[in-house]
Design a protein around this motif. Structure first.
Motif, mmCIF file in Angstrom:
data_model
loop_
_atom_site.group_PDB
_atom_site.id
_atom_site.type_symbol
_atom_site.label_atom_id
_atom_site.label_comp_id
_atom_site.label_asym_id
_atom_site.label_seq_id
_atom_site.Cartn_x
_atom_site.Cartn_y
_atom_site.Cartn_z
ATOM 1 N N PHE A 175 -10.022 -4.631 4.523
ATOM 2 C CA PHE A 175 -11.080 -3.645 4.734
ATOM 3 C C PHE A 175 -10.565 -2.226 4.506
ATOM 4 C CE2 PHE A 175 -13.076 -7.054 7.426
ATOM 5 C CZ PHE A 175 -14.211 -7.201 6.643
ATOM 6 N N GLN A 176 -9.306 -1.972 4.861
ATOM 7 C CA GLN A 176 -8.720 -0.653 4.617
ATOM 8 C C GLN A 176 -8.663 -0.361 3.119
ATOM 9 O OE1 GLN A 176 -4.923 -0.153 6.580
ATOM 10 N NE2 GLN A 176 -5.721 -0.858 8.543
ATOM 11 N N LYS A 177 -8.215 -1.354 2.339
ATOM 12 C CA LYS A 177 -8.127 -1.171 0.888
ATOM 13 C C LYS A 177 -9.492 -0.981 0.273
ATOM 14 C CE LYS A 177 -3.791 -3.673 0.289
ATOM 15 N NZ LYS A 177 -3.109 -4.897 -0.232
ATOM 16 N N GLN A 178 -10.493 -1.727 0.785
ATOM 17 C CA GLN A 178 -11.854 -1.553 0.302
ATOM 18 C C GLN A 178 -12.379 -0.159 0.558
ATOM 19 O OE1 GLN A 178 -11.920 -4.515 -1.685
ATOM 20 N NE2 GLN A 178 -14.074 -4.191 -1.289
ATOM 21 N N THR A 238 -3.603 -13.478 9.989
ATOM 22 C CA THR A 238 -4.930 -13.495 9.361
ATOM 23 C C THR A 238 -5.727 -12.266 9.770
ATOM 24 O OG1 THR A 238 -4.910 -15.912 9.456
ATOM 25 C CG2 THR A 238 -7.020 -14.859 9.023
ATOM 26 N N TYR A 239 -5.636 -11.912 11.037
ATOM 27 C CA TYR A 239 -6.345 -10.736 11.545
ATOM 28 C C TYR A 239 -5.863 -9.466 10.851
ATOM 29 C CZ TYR A 239 -8.026 -7.279 14.970
ATOM 30 O OH TYR A 239 -8.631 -6.209 15.583
ATOM 31 N N GLU A 240 -4.540 -9.301 10.753
ATOM 32 C CA GLU A 240 -3.981 -8.120 10.102
ATOM 33 C C GLU A 240 -4.320 -8.102 8.612
ATOM 34 O OE1 GLU A 240 -2.840 -5.693 11.632
ATOM 35 O OE2 GLU A 240 -1.708 -6.257 13.408
ATOM 36 N N PHE A 241 -4.314 -9.272 7.982
ATOM 37 C CA PHE A 241 -4.689 -9.369 6.569
ATOM 38 C C PHE A 241 -6.136 -8.925 6.372
ATOM 39 C CE2 PHE A 241 -6.472 -11.628 2.936
ATOM 40 C CZ PHE A 241 -5.540 -11.356 1.935
ATOM 41 N N ASP A 283 -7.297 3.000 12.726
ATOM 42 C CA ASP A 283 -8.529 3.295 13.454
ATOM 43 C C ASP A 283 -9.696 3.578 12.512
ATOM 44 O OD1 ASP A 283 -7.748 6.754 14.438
ATOM 45 O OD2 ASP A 283 -7.695 5.737 12.518
ATOM 46 N N LYS A 284 -9.457 3.599 11.191
ATOM 47 C CA LYS A 284 -10.531 3.770 10.230
ATOM 48 C C LYS A 284 -11.261 2.459 9.977
ATOM 49 C CE LYS A 284 -10.020 8.166 9.426
ATOM 50 N NZ LYS A 284 -11.069 9.113 9.874
ATOM 51 N N VAL A 285 -10.686 1.383 10.422
ATOM 52 C CA VAL A 285 -11.373 0.102 10.340
ATOM 53 C C VAL A 285 -12.428 0.084 11.442
ATOM 54 C CG1 VAL A 285 -11.119 -2.403 10.500
ATOM 55 C CG2 VAL A 285 -9.316 -1.048 9.448
ATOM 56 N N THR A 286 -13.666 -0.203 11.083
ATOM 57 C CA THR A 286 -14.756 -0.141 12.059
ATOM 58 C C THR A 286 -14.686 -1.321 13.027
ATOM 59 O OG1 THR A 286 -16.277 -1.443 10.701
ATOM 60 C CG2 THR A 286 -16.197 0.943 10.299
ATOM 61 N N MET A 298 0.847 -1.195 0.000
ATOM 62 C CA MET A 298 0.000 0.000 0.000
ATOM 63 C C MET A 298 0.881 1.243 0.000
ATOM 64 S SD MET A 298 -2.860 1.195 2.773
ATOM 65 C CE MET A 298 -3.810 -0.287 2.569
ATOM 66 N N ASP A 299 0.570 2.188 -0.892
ATOM 67 C CA ASP A 299 1.373 3.398 -0.969
ATOM 68 C C ASP A 299 1.114 4.290 0.221
ATOM 69 O OD1 ASP A 299 2.360 2.595 -3.424
ATOM 70 O OD2 ASP A 299 0.680 3.512 -4.511
ATOM 71 N N PRO A 300 2.169 5.012 0.730
ATOM 72 C CA PRO A 300 1.995 5.887 1.872
ATOM 73 C C PRO A 300 0.958 6.961 1.629
ATOM 74 C CG PRO A 300 4.326 5.499 1.429
ATOM 75 C CD PRO A 300 3.580 4.911 0.298
ATOM 76 N N GLU A 301 0.835 7.373 0.328
ATOM 77 C CA GLU A 301 -0.089 8.485 0.030
ATOM 78 C C GLU A 301 -1.546 8.102 0.266
ATOM 79 O OE1 GLU A 301 2.258 7.356 -1.972
ATOM 80 O OE2 GLU A 301 3.698 8.992 -2.023
ATOM 81 N N VAL A 302 -1.857 6.785 0.100
ATOM 82 C CA VAL A 302 -3.255 6.389 0.226
ATOM 83 C C VAL A 302 -3.494 5.507 1.441
ATOM 84 C CG1 VAL A 302 -3.700 6.539 -2.242
ATOM 85 C CG2 VAL A 302 -2.868 4.383 -1.293
#
Length: 337
Positions: A327-330, A319-322, A10-13, A1-5
Motif C-alpha cells: 500500500f505504501q508503494k501504491q 504477510t502483514y508487513e508485506f 503512519d501514511k498507511v490508512t 524501496m529507496d530512502p528518498e521515496v
C-alpha cells in the motif's frame, strides 16, 4: 524501496492496515489449520474423544474450546484412523478423505480469529503512530506500551463473543436460546459474567504481546543494520517474527497451561450445572499444578506450542508487513503520476 521515496508507516490508512492484517490472518489460518487438524486426529486415535469431553483447538492465532457432542465418528475431530505419525496422517487423510479434510477446523478460526487479529494489529499500528508523535521516533518503550494496549482491547472485545460462540457450538443452540442464555447470565451475575476466562487470557496474551513487539522491533532493526538495508525485507520480517514469537511463547507458557485447564474445568462445571468453586482462580490452579507436577508442570506442551506459535507469528507478521509495504508503494506511485 529507496530512502528518498520511502513513505512513513503512519501514511498507511487504518483501512489498509485492516486489509493487510485480514490477509495475514487468512493466510496464517490456511497454512496452520492442517497442522492442528492432524494433531487432534492423532490425539483422538490414541485417546478416543467421548461425548461431553472438551478439548482445545488452536492453530497459533486463537484458541477454541471444542465440545464432543456426537456419539458417532462423523465429526472431523473424531474420524477414525490408523496413523503412524504426522506425515503418515497427512498422506492417509488426503488420500482417503480428500485434501479439503485438512481444513475441517477452519470455520471457527475464520469466525473469531480473523476479526480479533484485525483489531489487534490495526490497533497496534495506530497506537504506535500516536505514541511516536508524542514521545519521539526513537522511544524504545513504544512497542511494549502499544502491544499491551492493543492486546487488552482485542481480548476484551472478543471475550464475550468467544463465550457465546462456545455456547452455540456446545449444543447447537438457536440464536433465540443464546439470547436467553445471555440475558439470564447478565440478570444473575451482571455484564461481567460475559467475560469469564478473561483474566487468564490477559495474563497470557498481554505479556506475550509486550515481549513479542519489543523483540520484533529490536530484531528487525538489528537485522537491517547487519544487512546494511534501509527497509526490512520479507525474510527479515519473517525471521524476526519467528524468533520473537518463540521467546514470548516460552515465557508465557505457564499462563497458557493455566488458561487451558481453567477453560476445560469451567466447561465441565457448567455442563453438569454445578456451581463453580472458588478454587477455580488462576493463581489457585497454578499452585495446584506446581504441587502436583512441580514447576515443570507449568511448561507442559512446550515443544508443540513452539512448533505452532513460531511459524504462525512469522507468517502473520511478514504477510502483514508485506501488505503495508504494498500500500505504501501504491501511494508513492499514485503521487508520482
Amino acid at each position: 524501496m529507496d530512502p528518498e521515496v520511502a513513505v512513513p508507516a503512519d501514511k498507511v490508512t487504518p483501512l489498509q492496515q485492516m486489509v493487510a492484517s485480514c490477509t495475514g490472518a487468512l493466510l496464517t489460518s490456511l497454512i496452520m489449520t492442517p497442522m492442528d487438524v492432524i494433531k487432534i486426529r492423532l490425539q483422538a486415535q490414541s485417546s478416543q474423544f467421548t461425548k461431553g469431553k472438551c478439548f482445545l483447538y488452536s492453530n497459533g492465532l486463537m484458541d477454541h474450546l471444542c465440545v464432543c457432542e456426537e456419539g458417532g465418528s462423523k465429526a472431523w475431530y473424531k474420524k477414525p484412523g490408523c496413523f503412524q505419525g504426522t506425515l503418515d496422517a497427512f498422506l492417509k487423510i488426503t488420500r482417503s478423505e480428500g485434501i479439503s479434510s485438512l481444513w475441517s477446523g477452519l470455520p471457527p478460526t475464520l469466525v473469531m480469529a480473523v476479526p480479533a487479529t484485525v483489531i489487534y494489529f490495526t490497533s497496534y499500528d495506530q497506537l504506535t503512530a500516536f505514541l511516536k508523535s508524542k514521545l519521539g521516533e526513537n522511544e524504545t518503550r513504544i512497542p511494549i506500551v502499544a502491544g499491551i494496549l492493543a492486546r487488552f482491547g482485542a481480548v476484551t472485545v472478543i471475550s464475550p463473543l468467544e463465550l457465546i460462540r462456545t455456547k452455540m457450538q456446545s449444543k447447537k443452540f438457536s440464536y433465540k436460546e443464546v439470547h436467553q442464555f445471555v440475558s439470564k447470565a447478565v440478570s444473575q451475575d451482571g455484564w461481567i459474567s460475559l467475560w469469564k476466562g478473561w483474566s487468564p487470557t490477559v495474563l497470557r496474551d498481554v505479556p506475550f504481546s509486550a515481549m513479542y513487539w519489543y523483540n520484533y522491533e529490536a530484531l528487525k532493526k538489528w537485522l537491517c543494520e547487519k544487512s546494511g538495508l534501509y527497509e526490512p525485507t520479507f525474510m527479515i520480517n519473517f525471521t524476526s517474527g519467528a524468533l520473537s514469537g518463540s521467546v514470548a511463547a516460552v515465557v508465557t507458557l505457564p499462563f497458557d497451561v493455566v488458561k487451558t485447564q481453567k477453560q476445560t474445568q469451567l466447561w465441565m462445571y457448567e455442563s453438569h450445572k454445578m456451581s463453580i468453586p472458588s478454587s477455580m482462580s488462576t493463581w489457585v490452579i497454578m499452585k495446584n499444578i506446581i504441587a502436583k507436577n512441580g514447576v515443570s508442570g507449568l511448561f507442559t506442551g512446550l515443544i508443540p506450542r513452539l512448533i505452532k506459535i513460531a511459524p504462525a507469528c512469522a507468517i502473520m507478521i511478514s504477510t502483514y508487513e508485506f501488505g503495508k509495504d504494498f500500500f505504501q508503494k501504491q501511494s508513492v506511485q499514485s503521487k508520482q503520476y
